[in-house]
Design a protein around this motif. Structure first.
Motif, short mmCIF file in Angstrom:
data_model
loop_
_atom_site.label_atom_id
_atom_site.label_comp_id
_atom_site.label_asym_id
_atom_site.label_seq_id
_atom_site.Cartn_x
_atom_site.Cartn_y
_atom_site.Cartn_z
N ILE A 46 19.09 -75.28 -108.08
CA ILE A 46 18.68 -75.02 -106.69
C ILE A 46 19.50 -73.90 -106.06
CG2 ILE A 46 17.76 -77.33 -106.31
CD1 ILE A 46 20.42 -77.98 -104.87
N SER A 47 20.39 -73.31 -106.85
CA SER A 47 21.25 -72.23 -106.34
C SER A 47 20.66 -70.87 -106.71
CB SER A 47 22.65 -72.33 -106.94
OG SER A 47 23.22 -73.56 -106.62
N PRO A 48 20.38 -70.03 -105.71
CA PRO A 48 19.84 -68.71 -106.01
C PRO A 48 20.91 -67.78 -106.59
CG PRO A 48 20.21 -68.92 -103.67
CD PRO A 48 20.52 -70.26 -104.28
N PRO A 49 20.48 -66.73 -107.28
CA PRO A 49 21.44 -65.74 -107.77
C PRO A 49 22.20 -65.10 -106.61
CG PRO A 49 19.28 -65.41 -108.77
CD PRO A 49 19.11 -66.42 -107.68
N VAL A 50 23.42 -64.67 -106.88
CA VAL A 50 24.24 -63.96 -105.89
C VAL A 50 24.28 -62.50 -106.31
CG1 VAL A 50 26.53 -63.73 -104.87
CG2 VAL A 50 25.61 -66.01 -105.38
N ILE A 51 23.87 -61.62 -105.38
CA ILE A 51 23.84 -60.18 -105.66
C ILE A 51 24.85 -59.48 -104.78
CG2 ILE A 51 22.44 -58.08 -105.58
CD1 ILE A 51 19.96 -59.88 -105.95
N VAL A 52 25.67 -58.64 -105.41
CA VAL A 52 26.62 -57.79 -104.68
C VAL A 52 26.29 -56.35 -105.06
CG1 VAL A 52 29.03 -57.13 -104.39
CG2 VAL A 52 28.42 -59.55 -104.68
N ILE A 53 25.98 -55.53 -104.04
CA ILE A 53 25.74 -54.11 -104.27
C ILE A 53 26.99 -53.35 -103.80
CG2 ILE A 53 24.31 -52.10 -103.71
CD1 ILE A 53 21.99 -54.04 -103.14
N ASP A 54 27.70 -52.77 -104.77
CA ASP A 54 28.91 -52.00 -104.45
C ASP A 54 28.58 -50.57 -104.05
OD1 ASP A 54 30.65 -54.16 -105.10
OD2 ASP A 54 30.48 -53.66 -107.23
N LYS A 55 27.58 -49.99 -104.70
CA LYS A 55 27.15 -48.63 -104.42
C LYS A 55 25.63 -48.61 -104.48
CE LYS A 55 31.14 -46.30 -106.36
NZ LYS A 55 31.61 -45.37 -107.36
N PRO A 56 24.96 -47.87 -103.63
CA PRO A 56 25.49 -47.07 -102.52
C PRO A 56 25.85 -47.96 -101.34
CG PRO A 56 23.10 -46.99 -102.49
CD PRO A 56 23.50 -47.80 -103.70
N ARG A 66 26.80 -56.32 -109.08
CA ARG A 66 26.91 -57.48 -109.96
C ARG A 66 25.98 -58.59 -109.48
NH1 ARG A 66 32.66 -59.64 -111.79
NH2 ARG A 66 32.23 -58.01 -113.27
N ILE A 67 25.38 -59.27 -110.43
CA ILE A 67 24.58 -60.46 -110.15
C ILE A 67 25.23 -61.62 -110.89
CG2 ILE A 67 22.32 -61.54 -110.37
CD1 ILE A 67 22.20 -58.00 -110.94
N THR A 68 25.39 -62.74 -110.19
CA THR A 68 25.91 -63.95 -110.83
C THR A 68 24.97 -65.11 -110.55
OG1 THR A 68 27.30 -64.43 -108.91
CG2 THR A 68 28.34 -63.24 -110.73
N ASP A 69 24.91 -66.03 -111.50
CA ASP A 69 24.07 -67.21 -111.38
C ASP A 69 24.40 -68.13 -112.56
OD1 ASP A 69 21.61 -68.32 -109.86
OD2 ASP A 69 21.03 -68.54 -111.97
N ASN A 70 23.95 -69.37 -112.49
CA ASN A 70 24.20 -70.27 -113.60
C ASN A 70 23.18 -70.10 -114.72
OD1 ASN A 70 22.12 -71.31 -112.14
ND2 ASN A 70 22.81 -73.42 -112.19
N GLY A 71 22.19 -69.25 -114.55
CA GLY A 71 21.21 -68.98 -115.60
C GLY A 71 20.17 -67.98 -115.14
N LEU A 72 20.52 -66.70 -115.21
CA LEU A 72 19.59 -65.65 -114.76
C LEU A 72 18.36 -65.58 -115.66
CD1 LEU A 72 22.20 -62.88 -113.95
CD2 LEU A 72 20.65 -63.97 -112.31
N TYR A 73 17.28 -65.07 -115.10
CA TYR A 73 16.04 -64.91 -115.86
C TYR A 73 15.62 -63.44 -115.90
CZ TYR A 73 10.99 -65.03 -116.70
OH TYR A 73 9.73 -64.78 -117.17
N VAL A 112 14.94 -66.89 -106.06
CA VAL A 112 14.92 -65.43 -106.02
C VAL A 112 15.83 -64.95 -104.89
CG1 VAL A 112 13.48 -63.38 -105.68
CG2 VAL A 112 12.55 -65.37 -106.86
N THR A 113 16.62 -63.92 -105.19
CA THR A 113 17.45 -63.27 -104.18
C THR A 113 17.14 -61.78 -104.19
OG1 THR A 113 19.24 -64.86 -104.49
CG2 THR A 113 19.82 -62.79 -103.42
N THR A 114 17.02 -61.21 -102.99
CA THR A 114 16.79 -59.77 -102.85
C THR A 114 17.81 -59.21 -101.88
OG1 THR A 114 14.41 -60.10 -103.17
CG2 THR A 114 15.11 -58.00 -102.22
N LYS A 115 18.42 -58.10 -102.26
CA LYS A 115 19.33 -57.37 -101.37
C LYS A 115 18.85 -55.93 -101.30
CE LYS A 115 23.08 -60.10 -100.58
NZ LYS A 115 24.45 -60.09 -100.30
N THR A 116 18.94 -55.34 -100.11
CA THR A 116 18.53 -53.95 -99.94
C THR A 116 19.61 -53.15 -99.24
OG1 THR A 116 17.41 -54.39 -97.86
CG2 THR A 116 16.07 -54.54 -99.85
N VAL A 117 19.61 -51.86 -99.52
CA VAL A 117 20.51 -50.91 -98.87
C VAL A 117 19.68 -49.69 -98.52
CG1 VAL A 117 22.50 -49.40 -99.23
CG2 VAL A 117 22.53 -51.70 -100.16
N LYS A 118 19.81 -49.21 -97.29
CA LYS A 118 19.12 -47.99 -96.82
C LYS A 118 20.07 -46.81 -96.96
CE LYS A 118 15.38 -49.93 -94.88
NZ LYS A 118 14.01 -49.52 -95.08
#
Length: 151
Positions: A49-59, A76-83, A140-146
């Motif tokens: 039940i835990s979504p992936p964790v996404i960290v965008i370092d650049k840009p 970096r993306i972390t999770d207990n079982g990415l797909y 599902v996790t989504t991160k965006t950067v403009k």
């Protein structure tokens, strides 16, 4: 020449194998998440039940580039079982995808991404960099950067 009993035995053994495979695949618990085609089937982990964790370092958010610069997309993306996942660079003015990289990384618990997009513009252009990943729990996790690119 094979005897009838040997042919019948061979047919029955092959038929049993096919039936067993059909039952196994049709009864297995499968699903498909948001990034896939309708035909995709994956094993679903209902306990996840835990979504992936996404960290965008650049840009960086609202980072400004000049035409000819390279937008480095790292994180970096972390999770207990990415797909699977997708990283995109989209031109905000026209919706065109300038970079579209798909990933299928079953079971990884950590994934470092590192992509680059070389810019080329004749007028000020805004882009959205998006990183979306899904796990075997169909979370599902989504991160965006403009970012902005000047001529």
């Amino acid at each position: 020449m094979l005897k009838k009993s040997k042919i019948l035995n061979l047919f029955l053994n092959s038929g049993i194998a096919v039936i067993t495979m059909l039952l196994f695949f049709s009864c297995s618990k499968t699903g498909g998440g948001s990034n896939g085609d309708d035909g995709d089937h994956i094993p679903v982990d209902n306990n996840d039940i835990s979504p992936p964790v996404i960290v965008i370092d650049k840009p960086l958010t609202d980072q400004v580039f000049v035409s000819g610069d390279t937008i480095k997309i790292q994180g970096r993306i972390t999770d207990n079982g990415l797909y699977r996942g997708k990283i995109k660079v989209v031109n905000d003015a026209n919706g065109l995808s300038m970079l579209d990289q798909s990933y299928e990384i079953h079971g990884f618990t950590l994934y470092d991404f590192n992509l680059a997009y070389k810019t080329s513009v004749t007028s000020v252009t805004n882009y959205t960099v998006s990183v979306e990943f899904e796990d075997h729990g169909l979370n599902v996790t989504t991160k965006t950067v403009k970012v902005k690119v000047n001529p």
